[in-house]
Design a protein around this motif. Structure first.
Motif, mmCIF file in Angstrom:
data_model
loop_
_atom_site.group_PDB
_atom_site.id
_atom_site.type_symbol
_atom_site.label_atom_id
_atom_site.label_comp_id
_atom_site.label_asym_id
_atom_site.label_seq_id
_atom_site.Cartn_x
_atom_site.Cartn_y
_atom_site.Cartn_z
ATOM 1 N N GLY A 9 -46.168 32.162 -31.409
ATOM 2 C CA GLY A 9 -45.177 31.499 -31.582
ATOM 3 C C GLY A 9 -43.956 32.171 -31.689
ATOM 4 O O GLY A 9 -42.635 31.900 -31.481
ATOM 5 N N ALA A 10 -44.265 33.362 -32.468
ATOM 6 C CA ALA A 10 -42.960 34.475 -32.960
ATOM 7 C C ALA A 10 -42.408 34.795 -31.584
ATOM 8 O O ALA A 10 -41.159 35.056 -31.421
ATOM 9 C CB ALA A 10 -43.381 35.558 -33.751
ATOM 10 N N LEU A 11 -43.124 35.157 -30.407
ATOM 11 C CA LEU A 11 -42.698 35.451 -29.170
ATOM 12 C C LEU A 11 -41.676 34.362 -28.567
ATOM 13 O O LEU A 11 -40.722 34.814 -28.149
ATOM 14 C CB LEU A 11 -43.795 35.797 -28.295
ATOM 15 C CG LEU A 11 -43.257 36.285 -26.723
ATOM 16 C CD1 LEU A 11 -42.307 37.474 -26.710
ATOM 17 C CD2 LEU A 11 -44.635 36.518 -26.080
ATOM 18 N N VAL A 12 -42.161 33.147 -28.854
ATOM 19 C CA VAL A 12 -41.385 32.047 -28.229
ATOM 20 C C VAL A 12 -40.063 31.958 -28.902
ATOM 21 O O VAL A 12 -38.932 32.033 -28.214
ATOM 22 C CB VAL A 12 -42.219 30.846 -28.195
ATOM 23 C CG1 VAL A 12 -41.375 29.716 -27.831
ATOM 24 C CG2 VAL A 12 -43.687 30.958 -27.499
ATOM 25 N N GLU A 13 -40.073 32.395 -30.002
ATOM 26 C CA GLU A 13 -38.894 32.000 -30.834
ATOM 27 C C GLU A 13 -37.994 33.180 -30.437
ATOM 28 O O GLU A 13 -36.716 33.162 -30.049
ATOM 29 C CB GLU A 13 -39.159 32.355 -32.497
ATOM 30 C CG GLU A 13 -39.535 31.106 -32.868
ATOM 31 C CD GLU A 13 -40.088 31.196 -34.479
ATOM 32 O OE1 GLU A 13 -39.585 32.203 -35.227
ATOM 33 O OE2 GLU A 13 -40.905 30.485 -34.873
ATOM 34 N N LYS A 14 -38.595 34.638 -30.352
ATOM 35 C CA LYS A 14 -37.644 35.484 -29.860
ATOM 36 C C LYS A 14 -37.013 35.365 -28.587
ATOM 37 O O LYS A 14 -35.928 35.893 -28.289
ATOM 38 C CB LYS A 14 -38.707 36.841 -29.818
ATOM 39 C CG LYS A 14 -39.025 37.530 -31.163
ATOM 40 C CD LYS A 14 -38.030 38.534 -31.611
ATOM 41 C CE LYS A 14 -38.671 39.110 -32.768
ATOM 42 N NZ LYS A 14 -37.755 39.867 -33.662
ATOM 43 N N LEU A 15 -37.846 34.726 -27.514
ATOM 44 C CA LEU A 15 -37.480 34.511 -26.129
ATOM 45 C C LEU A 15 -36.141 33.293 -26.334
ATOM 46 O O LEU A 15 -35.247 33.551 -25.621
ATOM 47 C CB LEU A 15 -38.285 34.157 -25.210
ATOM 48 C CG LEU A 15 -38.981 35.327 -24.628
ATOM 49 C CD1 LEU A 15 -40.326 34.923 -23.954
ATOM 50 C CD2 LEU A 15 -38.048 35.849 -23.465
ATOM 51 N N HIS A 16 -36.422 32.567 -27.237
ATOM 52 C CA HIS A 16 -35.133 31.406 -27.370
ATOM 53 C C HIS A 16 -33.913 31.993 -28.007
ATOM 54 O O HIS A 16 -32.961 31.730 -27.441
ATOM 55 C CB HIS A 16 -35.732 30.285 -28.333
ATOM 56 C CG HIS A 16 -36.625 29.226 -27.691
ATOM 57 N ND1 HIS A 16 -36.124 28.498 -26.508
ATOM 58 C CD2 HIS A 16 -37.790 28.814 -27.545
ATOM 59 C CE1 HIS A 16 -36.966 27.618 -26.163
ATOM 60 N NE2 HIS A 16 -38.256 27.744 -26.925
ATOM 61 N N ALA A 17 -34.228 33.007 -28.852
ATOM 62 C CA ALA A 17 -32.895 33.808 -29.461
ATOM 63 C C ALA A 17 -32.250 34.851 -28.410
ATOM 64 O O ALA A 17 -31.245 35.163 -28.814
ATOM 65 C CB ALA A 17 -33.501 34.476 -30.752
#
Ligand code: BJW
Length: 248
Positions: A9-17
């Motif tokens: 999930g943390a990677l998905v958040e990084k990519l969204h940001a």
């Protein structure tokens, strides 16, 4: 650090940001299209051929016919290959982030055929030809028995427009790649053994400038210890899964 193929999930958040994502690809991205990688023991091209015999200017000077024929064989292989789900997922990823710079070490043109725009090609293009002495780009030459054929402009031998060991990378492509690595906030290294420089230095430059490093590769590489996220799996499976999570 995550080391299994599960999209964190943390990677998905990084990519969204992320504002600027840089992707560096290597031969592993085209493996699922049937294009052999360079350094893998069982299937790599150089398990059968000595690279020093084939991918240096010295080798070409020594035996131009052998080198020309090796590249003719590889061109044929590349022309039969099709982009795979990994190439296609990168086309979609570019639509998802504000800025994406796709840098490739591959000479097969499969990213472009998949639909990626403005691909930064560090090691040239195997489908293009130039002359050995003056780098004249040549697209046609008169029919000849000679192997390799010669340059219609200067008479020197023709060779593929790729970067061999000891040769400089195309200046504009390298400058674009370096400044993208220095300014991105997330760097994805996909399907590269990270052994060949200067391409292998790009992810480390990105890390030095504060970017998050993500590696996608079934095997560990010298980059793995620097990676914030490691997705151990084939690019053609991992990239579509990552995209699906982003789109969810
Ligand atoms: C999967 C997968 C799946 C499998 N999904 N993954 C600094 C330190 C030391 C040396 C140097 C240095 N700077 C320069 C050098 C010298 C040299 C160099 O790097 N040598 C090292 C080997 C030590 N570099 C150069 O000479 C470069 N020129 C240069 O720097 O000029 C200035 C200069 C000259 C001399 C001295 C100092 C400065 C030019 C490099 C040109 C590389 N050319 C090649 C051939 C291109 C033409 C052709 O196609 O024939 O480029 S070599 C070959 O390696 C090819 C590739 O683009 C490149 C990188 O390979 P890649 O893509 O990483 O493939 P593999 O096979 O190694 O790895 C595949 C990976 O995929 C593996 O990890 C698998 O696990 C993975 N994988 N299936 C995801 N499904």
């Amino acid at each position: 650090m995550k080391t299994q193929f599960e999209i964190p999930g943390a990677l998905v958040e990084k990519l969204h940001a992320a504002k600027h994502v840089v992707v560096l690809t290597g031969a592993g991205v085209s493996a699922e299209s049937g294009v052999p990688t360079f350094r893998e023991a069982q299937t790599g091209l150089w398990a059968q051929y000595d690279p020093q015999e084939l991918a240096t200017p010295q080798a070409f000077r020594r035996n131009p016919q052998l080198v020309w024929e090796w590249y003719a064989w590889r061109r044929e292989l590349v022309s039969q290959a099709q982009p795979n789900p990994g190439h296609l997922a990168l086309v979609e990823l570019a639509k998802f982030v504000p800025q994406l710079t796709l840098i490739t070490q591959n000479v097969d043109g499969l990213h472009q055929r998949a639909g990626s725009q403005n691909v930064v090609c560090l090691h040239g293009n195997i489908m293009e030809t130039k002359c050995f002495d003056h780098d004249h780009p040549i697209s046609h030459w008169p029919p000849t028995e000679a192997v390799p054929p010669t340059c219609p402009t200067c008479g020197s031998l023709l060779r593929p427009n790729v970067v061999w060991f000891g040769e400089s990378l195309p200046m504009m492509a390298l400058n674009t790649a370096v400044s993208a690595a220095d300014s991105c906030d997330l760097f994805l290294a996909i399907g590269t053994s990270a052994l060949v420089h200067p391409a292998a230095s790009l992810p480390l430059r990105a890390v030095e400038h504060g970017a998050t490093l993500v590696e996608i590769n079934p095997q560990a590489t010298p980059l793995t210890r620097w990676a914030d996220f490691t997705l151990n799996g084939p690019a053609g499976v991992v990239l579509p899964a990552l995209l699906k999570r982003l789109q969810a």
